[in-house]
Motif scaffolding. Structure first.
Motif, PDB file in Angstrom:
ATOM      1  N   GLY A   4      89.115   8.938  77.262  1.00  8.43           N
ATOM      2  CA  GLY A   4      87.972   9.045  78.169  1.00  8.43           C
ATOM      3  C   GLY A   4      88.113  10.229  79.121  1.00  8.43           C
ATOM      4  O   GLY A   4      87.160  10.994  79.330  1.00  8.43           O
ATOM      5  N   VAL A  48      84.264   4.956  83.932  1.00  7.32           N
ATOM      6  CA  VAL A  48      84.335   3.558  84.394  1.00  7.32           C
ATOM      7  C   VAL A  48      85.575   2.897  83.807  1.00  7.32           C
ATOM      8  O   VAL A  48      85.857   3.083  82.614  1.00  7.32           O
ATOM      9  CB  VAL A  48      83.129   2.726  83.875  1.00  7.32           C
ATOM     10  N   LYS A 105      87.914  -0.961  83.947  1.00  4.79           N
ATOM     11  CA  LYS A 105      88.024  -2.321  84.488  1.00  4.79           C
ATOM     12  C   LYS A 105      89.296  -2.490  85.333  1.00  4.79           C
ATOM     13  O   LYS A 105      89.414  -3.427  86.104  1.00  4.79           O
ATOM     14  CB  LYS A 105      88.005  -3.340  83.353  1.00  4.79           C
ATOM     15  N   SER A 106      90.213  -1.551  85.164  1.00  2.00           N
ATOM     16  CA  SER A 106      91.495  -1.670  85.841  1.00  2.00           C
ATOM     17  C   SER A 106      91.430  -1.106  87.278  1.00  2.00           C
ATOM     18  O   SER A 106      90.431  -0.544  87.676  1.00  2.00           O
ATOM     19  CB  SER A 106      92.523  -0.911  85.015  1.00  2.00           C
ATOM     20  N   GLY A 119      93.986   5.713  83.546  1.00  4.33           N
ATOM     21  CA  GLY A 119      95.195   5.926  82.743  1.00  4.33           C
ATOM     22  C   GLY A 119      95.319   5.000  81.550  1.00  4.33           C
ATOM     23  O   GLY A 119      95.912   5.368  80.551  1.00  4.33           O
ATOM     24  N   SER A 158      85.693  -2.227  87.313  1.00  3.20           N
ATOM     25  CA  SER A 158      84.337  -2.451  86.831  1.00  3.20           C
ATOM     26  C   SER A 158      84.407  -2.608  85.317  1.00  3.20           C
ATOM     27  O   SER A 158      84.621  -1.636  84.592  1.00  3.20           O
ATOM     28  CB  SER A 158      83.459  -1.255  87.221  1.00  3.20           C
ATOM     29  N   MET A 209      87.505   2.205  74.919  1.00  5.05           N
ATOM     30  CA  MET A 209      88.493   1.126  75.053  1.00  5.05           C
ATOM     31  C   MET A 209      89.057   0.751  73.671  1.00  5.05           C
ATOM     32  O   MET A 209      88.473   1.124  72.657  1.00  5.05           O
ATOM     33  CB  MET A 209      87.860  -0.086  75.728  1.00  5.05           C
ATOM     34  N   GLN A 225      87.840  -4.496  71.741  1.00  7.59           N
ATOM     35  CA  GLN A 225      87.030  -4.690  72.947  1.00  7.59           C
ATOM     36  C   GLN A 225      85.645  -4.047  72.792  1.00  7.59           C
ATOM     37  O   GLN A 225      84.672  -4.516  73.375  1.00  7.59           O
ATOM     38  CB  GLN A 225      87.775  -4.139  74.169  1.00  7.59           C
ATOM     39  N   VAL A 255     106.937  -5.593  76.629  1.00  4.58           N
ATOM     40  CA  VAL A 255     107.840  -4.685  77.328  1.00  4.58           C
ATOM     41  C   VAL A 255     108.537  -5.467  78.442  1.00  4.58           C
ATOM     42  O   VAL A 255     107.883  -6.076  79.288  1.00  4.58           O
ATOM     43  CB  VAL A 255     107.061  -3.492  77.952  1.00  4.58           C
ATOM     44  N   TRP A 296     101.210  -6.230  76.248  1.00  4.24           N
ATOM     45  CA  TRP A 296     100.024  -5.457  75.884  1.00  4.24           C
ATOM     46  C   TRP A 296      99.379  -6.150  74.697  1.00  4.24           C
ATOM     47  O   TRP A 296     100.012  -6.264  73.652  1.00  4.24           O
ATOM     48  CB  TRP A 296     100.394  -4.035  75.457  1.00  4.24           C
ATOM     49  N   ASP A 347      92.312   6.251  70.573  1.00  3.97           N
ATOM     50  CA  ASP A 347      93.502   6.634  69.806  1.00  3.97           C
ATOM     51  C   ASP A 347      93.503   6.163  68.352  1.00  3.97           C
ATOM     52  O   ASP A 347      94.247   6.702  67.535  1.00  3.97           O
ATOM     53  CB  ASP A 347      94.780   6.169  70.521  1.00  3.97           C
ATOM     54  N   THR A 405      98.329   6.181  65.578  1.00  7.51           N
ATOM     55  CA  THR A 405      97.757   6.156  66.910  1.00  7.51           C
ATOM     56  C   THR A 405      98.807   6.573  67.948  1.00  7.51           C
ATOM     57  O   THR A 405      99.943   6.158  67.880  1.00  7.51           O
ATOM     58  CB  THR A 405      97.240   4.721  67.158  1.00  7.51           C
ATOM     59  N   PHE A 418      99.380   9.303  71.884  1.00  6.31           N
ATOM     60  CA  PHE A 418      98.823  10.133  72.954  1.00  6.31           C
ATOM     61  C   PHE A 418      97.924  11.219  72.359  1.00  6.31           C
ATOM     62  O   PHE A 418      96.773  11.383  72.757  1.00  6.31           O
ATOM     63  CB  PHE A 418     100.000  10.761  73.714  1.00  6.31           C
TER      64      PHE A 418
HETATM   65  C1  LIG Z   1     103.956  -0.039  75.194  1.00  7.32           C
HETATM   66  C2  LIG Z   1     103.326   1.203  74.663  1.00  7.32           C
HETATM   67  C3  LIG Z   1     104.120   2.296  74.332  1.00  7.32           C
HETATM   68  C4  LIG Z   1     103.554   3.466  73.839  1.00  7.32           C
HETATM   69  N1  LIG Z   1     104.352   4.531  73.597  1.00  7.32           N
HETATM   70  C5  LIG Z   1     103.811   5.707  73.222  1.00  7.32           C
HETATM   71  C6  LIG Z   1     104.611   6.878  73.141  1.00  7.32           C
HETATM   72  O1  LIG Z   1     105.786   6.873  73.503  1.00  7.32           O
HETATM   73  N2  LIG Z   1     104.021   8.032  72.710  1.00  7.32           N
HETATM   74  C7  LIG Z   1     102.687   8.099  72.376  1.00  7.32           C
HETATM   75  O2  LIG Z   1     102.215   9.173  71.995  1.00  7.32           O
HETATM   76  N3  LIG Z   1     101.896   7.003  72.496  1.00  7.32           N
HETATM   77  C8  LIG Z   1     102.422   5.821  72.913  1.00  7.32           C
HETATM   78  N4  LIG Z   1     101.624   4.727  73.097  1.00  7.32           N
HETATM   79  C9  LIG Z   1     100.192   4.838  72.734  1.00  7.32           C
HETATM   80  C10 LIG Z   1      99.378   5.588  73.798  1.00  7.32           C
HETATM   81  O3  LIG Z   1      99.664   5.065  75.064  1.00  7.32           O
HETATM   82  C11 LIG Z   1      97.905   5.402  73.477  1.00  7.32           C
HETATM   83  O4  LIG Z   1      97.674   5.844  72.145  1.00  7.32           O
HETATM   84  C12 LIG Z   1      96.932   6.147  74.381  1.00  7.32           C
HETATM   85  O5  LIG Z   1      97.359   6.136  75.730  1.00  7.32           O
HETATM   86  C13 LIG Z   1      95.559   5.472  74.233  1.00  7.32           C
HETATM   87  O6  LIG Z   1      94.585   6.104  75.041  1.00  7.32           O
HETATM   88  P1  LIG Z   1      93.066   5.636  74.947  1.00  7.32           P
HETATM   89  O7  LIG Z   1      92.321   6.411  75.958  1.00  7.32           O
HETATM   90  O8  LIG Z   1      92.608   5.701  73.523  1.00  7.32           O
HETATM   91  O9  LIG Z   1      93.051   4.077  75.304  1.00  7.32           O
HETATM   92  P2  LIG Z   1      93.502   3.315  76.642  1.00  7.32           P
HETATM   93  O10 LIG Z   1      94.582   4.027  77.325  1.00  7.32           O
HETATM   94  O11 LIG Z   1      93.770   1.909  76.240  1.00  7.32           O
HETATM   95  O12 LIG Z   1      92.207   3.366  77.577  1.00  7.32           O
HETATM   96  C14 LIG Z   1      91.154   2.462  77.447  1.00  7.32           C
HETATM   97  C15 LIG Z   1      90.701   2.031  78.828  1.00  7.32           C
HETATM   98  O13 LIG Z   1      89.536   1.196  78.680  1.00  7.32           O
HETATM   99  C16 LIG Z   1      89.533   0.268  79.748  1.00  7.32           C
HETATM  100  N5  LIG Z   1      88.589  -0.795  79.365  1.00  7.32           N
HETATM  101  C17 LIG Z   1      88.694  -1.682  78.346  1.00  7.32           C
HETATM  102  N6  LIG Z   1      87.587  -2.451  78.272  1.00  7.32           N
HETATM  103  C18 LIG Z   1      86.770  -2.038  79.281  1.00  7.32           C
HETATM  104  C19 LIG Z   1      85.477  -2.445  79.720  1.00  7.32           C
HETATM  105  N7  LIG Z   1      84.771  -3.392  79.102  1.00  7.32           N
HETATM  106  N8  LIG Z   1      84.939  -1.835  80.805  1.00  7.32           N
HETATM  107  C20 LIG Z   1      85.620  -0.828  81.467  1.00  7.32           C
HETATM  108  N9  LIG Z   1      86.864  -0.404  81.075  1.00  7.32           N
HETATM  109  C21 LIG Z   1      87.408  -1.000  79.986  1.00  7.32           C
HETATM  110  C22 LIG Z   1      90.993  -0.159  79.852  1.00  7.32           C
HETATM  111  O14 LIG Z   1      91.285  -0.688  81.128  1.00  7.32           O
HETATM  112  C23 LIG Z   1      91.712   1.177  79.590  1.00  7.32           C
HETATM  113  O15 LIG Z   1      92.031   1.833  80.809  1.00  7.32           O
HETATM  114  C24 LIG Z   1     102.154   3.538  73.616  1.00  7.32           C
HETATM  115  C25 LIG Z   1     101.345   2.450  73.960  1.00  7.32           C
HETATM  116  C26 LIG Z   1     101.915   1.302  74.493  1.00  7.32           C
HETATM  117  C27 LIG Z   1     101.027   0.160  74.899  1.00  7.32           C
END
Ligand SMILES: Cc1cc2nc3c(=O)[nH]c(=O)nc-3n(C[C@H](O)[C@H](O)[C@H](O)COP(=O)(O)OP(=O)(O)OC[C@H]3O[C@@H](n4cnc5c(N)ncnc54)[C@H](O)[C@@H]3O)c2cc1C
Length: 321
Positions: free
Chosen positions: A15, A33, A35-36, A40, A114, A145, A149, A179, A264, A291, A303, A305
């Protein structure tokens, strides 16, 4: 009612990256937006006593020139550093991964705590409704998200998402991750970089000492279990005990001051799709990214970063005016 050009639901890396690209392209009425309580998402850092731990992503690798270009900039700004690995450098944020998300999202209109619970189509706009009863209008919407979800939100919203597109969304599956976060009184005997990911007991993916990782004053250690192990033990109350038993030859648990468990539900996708985003209604105004959406030529095939970063970028380019 507030009116935005685009609302990005989910202020994780996908996002935030989308917002940054849209801003570069001249869009200024962008709403992020989440929800947390913080931006991040899975770039998450928890404070523990006088220390902290990255309990989501711990590092990232770089395979594309696009991310590399930003990485050069972030290195120059002092936001990230090379953590370990020579052939395949692992980068990490200097002050915890969540801090990087905050730095990247600075200056954006952000609505936290939110949760978007419904989206309606009205007079050529989208009307978004959150769990506080707040509503606003948006010309376009990007959902970032974790996909289960998104599926739920689509079920709760009256939108014309074709059955075939819903099928594609439902084909994406996520695994959980447990974790354990431990505060020790004394330094650990873990290696210099503070991380171990080889020859660990079955079910254990990684151990990280955040003091040695240089983001924590206190000795805070995290143990990350694999998706498979976490799924098999999901919801059980003995998880912490099992984890400590498995890690006993690496850490002295008689020395701990506190312990906490982070669960998680949607940590990493074990079934992804080979498309960097999905146009949900075919109108180019409601798009899903994140991701689990990989470019066709993604060489890692999983999947992470970088997949979140690229998906956010590609979705923003698609949504551009
Ligand atoms: C324990 C763990 C270890 C990891 N280790 C690594 C690593 O070492 N290296 C690596 O490259 N990747 C790693 N990853 C994966 C990496 O963190 C993710 O691939 C990346 O951060 C995902 O980003 P994203 O924006 O797609 O999703 P997210 O970061 O999940 O963002 C989605 C957001 O949507 C919000 N949301 C959900 N539903 C709603 C709603 N209805 N309304 C408003 N907000 C909402 C959530 O609060 C969240 O903030 C790890 C993940 C975890 C959990």
């Amino acid at each position: 009612m507030q009116n935005y050009e685009i609302t990005i639901v989910g202020a994780g890396l996908a996002g935030i990256t989308a917002a940054r690209r849209l801003k570069k392209q001249g869009r200024d009425r962008i709403l992020l937006v989440d929800k947390s309580t913080s931006v991040g998402g899975r770039l998450a850092t928890r404070r523990v006593a006088n220390g902290k731990a990255d309990h989501g992503a711990q590092f990232f690798t770089v395979r594309t020139d696009e991310l590399n270009e930003d990485v050069e900039d972030w290195l120059e700004k002092g936001w990230i550093r090379h953590w370990y690995g020579e052939d395949y450098p692992r980068y990490t944020a200097v002050d915890g991964m969540n801090r990087l998300a905050k730095q990247l999202s600075e200056g954006f209109d952000t609505l936290l705590q939110s949760k978007v619970v419904e989206i309606k189509r009205q007079d050529g706009f989208y009307k978004l409704i959150d769990d506080q009863g707040k509503t606003w209008k948006s010309e376009k919407v990007l959902l970032t998200m974790p996909v289960p979800q998104v599926v739920q939100l689509m079920k709760d919203s009256q939108l014309n998402v074709p059955v075939e597109t819903m099928k594609q969304l439902k084909s994406i599956a996520f695994e959980p991750t447990y974790v354990g976060i431990f505060h020790f009184q004394h330094a650990t005997s873990l290696p210099g970089s503070g991380q171990v990911d080889q020859d660990l007991p079955d079910g254990m993916e990684r151990i990280v000492d955040h003091q040695k990782k240089e983001i924590s004053d206190d000795v805070i250690v995290s143990i990350y279990m694999t998706g498979d192990w976490s799924r098999r033990h999901y919801g059980e109350d003995y998880v912490m005990g099992l984890m400590k038993e498995k890690a006993a030859s690496y850490l002295d648990f008689d020395d701990i001051q506190s312990e906490q468990l982070k669960r998680w539900r949607y940590a990493q996708a074990n079934k992804v799709i080979r498309s960097p985003y999905l146009d949900l209604t075919g109108e180019g105004t409601l798009v899903c990214a994140g991701d689990a959406f990989l470019r066709e030529n993604d060489s890692a095939g999983r999947t992470r970063f970088e997949s979140a970063y690229l998906s956010g970028k590609d979705a923003a380019a698609f949504l551009s005016w």
